[in-house]
Design a protein around this motif. Structure first.
Motif, mmCIF file in Angstrom:
data_model
loop_
_atom_site.group_PDB
_atom_site.id
_atom_site.type_symbol
_atom_site.label_atom_id
_atom_site.label_comp_id
_atom_site.label_asym_id
_atom_site.label_seq_id
_atom_site.Cartn_x
_atom_site.Cartn_y
_atom_site.Cartn_z
ATOM 1 N N ASP A 172 0.840 -1.190 0.000
ATOM 2 C CA ASP A 172 0.000 0.000 0.000
ATOM 3 C C ASP A 172 0.883 1.251 0.000
ATOM 4 O OD1 ASP A 172 0.761 0.664 2.609
ATOM 5 O OD2 ASP A 172 -1.184 0.288 3.493
ATOM 6 N N ASP A 206 -10.462 5.543 5.726
ATOM 7 C CA ASP A 206 -9.159 5.880 5.150
ATOM 8 C C ASP A 206 -8.239 6.489 6.193
ATOM 9 O OD1 ASP A 206 -9.795 5.031 2.519
ATOM 10 O OD2 ASP A 206 -10.879 6.890 2.178
ATOM 11 N N ARG A 223 -10.011 -0.652 -5.731
ATOM 12 C CA ARG A 223 -11.075 0.333 -5.919
ATOM 13 C C ARG A 223 -10.491 1.587 -6.554
ATOM 14 N NH1 ARG A 223 -11.454 4.703 -1.994
ATOM 15 N NH2 ARG A 223 -9.939 4.462 -0.290
ATOM 16 N N THR A 239 -3.985 -1.846 -4.214
ATOM 17 C CA THR A 239 -4.039 -2.604 -2.968
ATOM 18 C C THR A 239 -5.432 -2.634 -2.356
ATOM 19 O OG1 THR A 239 -3.455 -0.690 -1.580
ATOM 20 C CG2 THR A 239 -1.639 -2.016 -2.464
ATOM 21 N N GLN A 240 -6.282 -1.707 -2.755
ATOM 22 C CA GLN A 240 -7.647 -1.690 -2.232
ATOM 23 C C GLN A 240 -8.671 -2.122 -3.268
ATOM 24 O OE1 GLN A 240 -8.785 1.795 0.018
ATOM 25 N NE2 GLN A 240 -6.735 2.104 0.844
#
Length: 442
Positions: free
Chosen positions: A139, A270, A345, A342-343
Motif C-alpha cells: 500500500d 481511510d 477500488r 491494494t484496495q
C-alpha cells in the motif's frame, strides 16, 4: 442562490431538481411563499411611506387651524412606516434564508440518487497486473516509508491524527507535481496566484460551504474567520461585488494553497496514510464565464484534468456524479478516480464542477454585455493536482525492489531522475538520510 424569477416561472423544474438530490421539494414552496410575503410587505411599506411623504408635504400648505391635525397624522404615519419598514426587512431576510436553503438546480444529464448512483463516463488506461510481474503490491504508506517519503508517526506527535510530514522525495514529488500543474495552467491561459487560506464568513457562505457540511470546516471564533478547504473559496471571492468584462472570453484563474478539512463524519474511513487528512496542498482551477458558455467551459476543465492524469501515467475512470452527492453549489460534477491496486477500488483524485450562476448570485458577481446590460456570471472549478495524487502514484508506480518509477513528464521537475531507490534503514554503514534520492537515477 437561485434566480427567483426562474423559480416563479418554473417551480416544478426546481422541485424536480430537489427530488433528484434527495431533498424535500417543499422547500421550493416555502421559498415561493417567502417571496410573496416579502413582495407584499415591501409594497405595503412603500405605499404607506408615499402616503407619509404626501402628508408631510401638505403641512406647509395647510392653514393654521388644519396644521395640528395634519402634524398628528404625520406623526402617526411615521410610527406606522417605521414598523412596516422593519416588517419588510424581516420578510426580506426570511426570503434570503429560504432561497439560500435550496441547492443549485442540477443540469440535464446528471443522474438522480446518492453516492453510489454515479454514471461511469469513461475508463482510461489499464491497471498493472502485479501478479504477472511476480510480486504483491504494497500500500502507499509502506511504499512511502520505504522511500523515506512520509512520516505519519511524527505528524501525529506534533499535530494529532491525520497529520503527517512529507520528507525527502515525498516533499520533492509533491512540489514537482504541483509545479507541473501550474505550468500546464499557464499554458492554457490561466493566471496563477497564491491565495489566502483564511476567509471571512461572507466569502465562505457565498461559495456555498456553510450549509449541511459546515462541520467539515475549521472555524476560528476569535477572528470570525474560516480556514479554506480549497482555494476555490478565495478565488470565488476575488471578484465579490464586481462587474466583469468577459467579452474576450472567460476569466481563468489557478490558485495554489494549503487546504484544511476537519473530516468530521469520516471516523474510521481511510485512516491509514495520506488519503484522508486534515491538511494538504492543491492547485485549483477557477473560471468566471458567461452562463451560456459554462457547459463548454466545464468540458475544457475536465480535458485539462485528463491531460494532467496522462502525464503521471495513471489508470483512471471518469464519473458523472449523482445529484444527491453534489455539493450545494454544483449543478454538475465530474470526478476522475485513479485505480488503487491494494484496495481494488478507484480513488477520487480530481473533481470539476459547473456551479452555473449559483455562487456568483450569492457573491454579487455580474458581467457586462456589449449592449451595456449586466448578467449574473457563472463560476466553475476543478482540481489540477493535489497531495492525494501521491497515493495513486506510489501504489501504481512501485517496483518489485521497492523503488519508485518516475513518470516521464515529471522527470524535468526532479532533476531528470527516472526512479527512486528505497532508503537503507538507520544503523546501516552509509547512514543514508530519510528520503534521499542519492544514486536513485537510472
Amino acid at each position: 442562490m437561485l434566480d427567483i424569477r426562474f423559480v416563479r416561472e418554473n417551480p416544478e423544474v426546481v422541485r424536480e431538481s430537489q427530488r433528484r438530490r434527495g431533498n424535500d421539494p417543499a422547500s421550493v414552496d416555502a421559498l415561493l411563499a417567502a417571496d410573496d410575503a416579502r413582495r407584499t410587505s415591501l409594497q405595503t411599506f412603500e405605499a404607506k411611506r408615499a402616503e407619509q411623504k404626501e402628508v408631510s408635504r401638505s403641512v406647509g400648505k395647510a392653514s393654521k387651524e388644519e396644521r395640528p391635525a395634519i402634524l398628528e397624522k404625520a406623526k402617526a404615519l411615521a410610527v406606522e412606516v417605521k414598523t412596516l419598514e422593519a416588517e419588510a426587512a424581516a420578510a426580506e431576510e426570511a426570503y434570503k434564508k429560504a432561497n439560500m436553503a435550496i441547492e443549485n438546480i442540477v443540469l440535464d444529464g446528471v443522474p438522480a440518487g446518492g453516492e453510489d448512483d454515479y454514471e461511469v463516463v469513461d475508463v482510461i488506461g489499464t491497471p498493472r497486473d502485479f501478479e504477472a510481474e511476480g510480486f504483491t503490491p504494497k500500500d502507499h504508506l509502506d511504499v512511502a516509508e520505504g522511500l523515506g517519503a512520509v512520516d505519519m508517526e511524527r505528524g501525529a506527535k506534533v499535530s494529532g491524527s491525520r497529520f503527517y510530514y512529507l520528507t525527502g522525495i515525498g516533499a520533492r514529488l509533491e512540489l514537482a507535481l504541483l509545479t507541473m500543474a501550474w505550468d500546464q495552467a499557464e499554458e492554457h491561459g490561466f493566471t496563477v496566484m497564491t491565495t489566502p487560506t483564511l476567509v471571512n464568513p461572507d466569502i465562505m457562505s457565498g461559495t456555498g460551504f456553510l450549509g449541511e457540511h459546515s462541520d467539515e470546516i475549521y472555524y476560528l471564533p476569535a477572528d470570525n474567520q474560516y480556514l479554506v478547504g480549497t482555494s476555490e473559496v478565495a478565488l470565488a471571492g476575488f471578484h465579490k461585488d464586481e462587474i466583469l468584462d468577459l467579452s474576450n472570453g472567460p476569466e481563468k484563474l489557478s490558485g495554489w494553497s494549503a487546504c484544511y478539512r476537519r473530516e468530521a463524519g469520516s471516523y474510521g474511513k481511510d485512516t491509514r496514510g495520506i488519503i484522508r487528512v486534515h491538511q494538504f496542498n492543491k492547485v485549483e482551477m477557477f473560471v468566471y464565464s458567461r452562463e451560456e458558455d459554462s457547459v463548454a467551459c466545464h468540458q475544457k476543465l475536465l480535458a485539462m484534468e485528463k491531460e494532467m492524469l496522462a502525464k503521471v501515467e495513471l489508470p483512471y475512470r471518469i464519473i458523472n456524479t449523482a445529484a444527491g452527492d453534489l455539493g450545494s453549489s454544483a449543478a454538475q460534477k465530474f470526478d476522475c478516480e485513479a485505480w488503487l491496486p491494494t484496495q481494488h477500488r478507484y480513488l477520487e483524485l480530481t473533481s470539476t464542477s459547473n456551479c452555473t450562476t449559483y455562487q456568483a448570485r450569492r457573491l454579487g458577481i455580474r458581467e457586462r454585455r456589449e449592449d451595456g446590460s449586466t448578467h449574473q456570471a457563472a463560476t466553475l472549478n476543478g482540481t489540477l493536482a493535489t497531495t492525494r495524487w501521491l497515493v495513486a502514484m506510489l501504489e501504481n508506480h512501485q517496483q518489485a525492489d521497492g523503488s519508485l518509477y518516475i513518470p516521464k513528464a515529471l522527470r524535468p521537475y526532479l532533476g531528470g531522475i527516472e526512479s527512486v531507490a528505497p532508503i537503507k534503514r538507520a544503523g546501516k554503514q552509509d547512514g543514508a538520510k530519510p528520503g534521499s534520492t542519492s544514486g536513485a537515477a537510472k
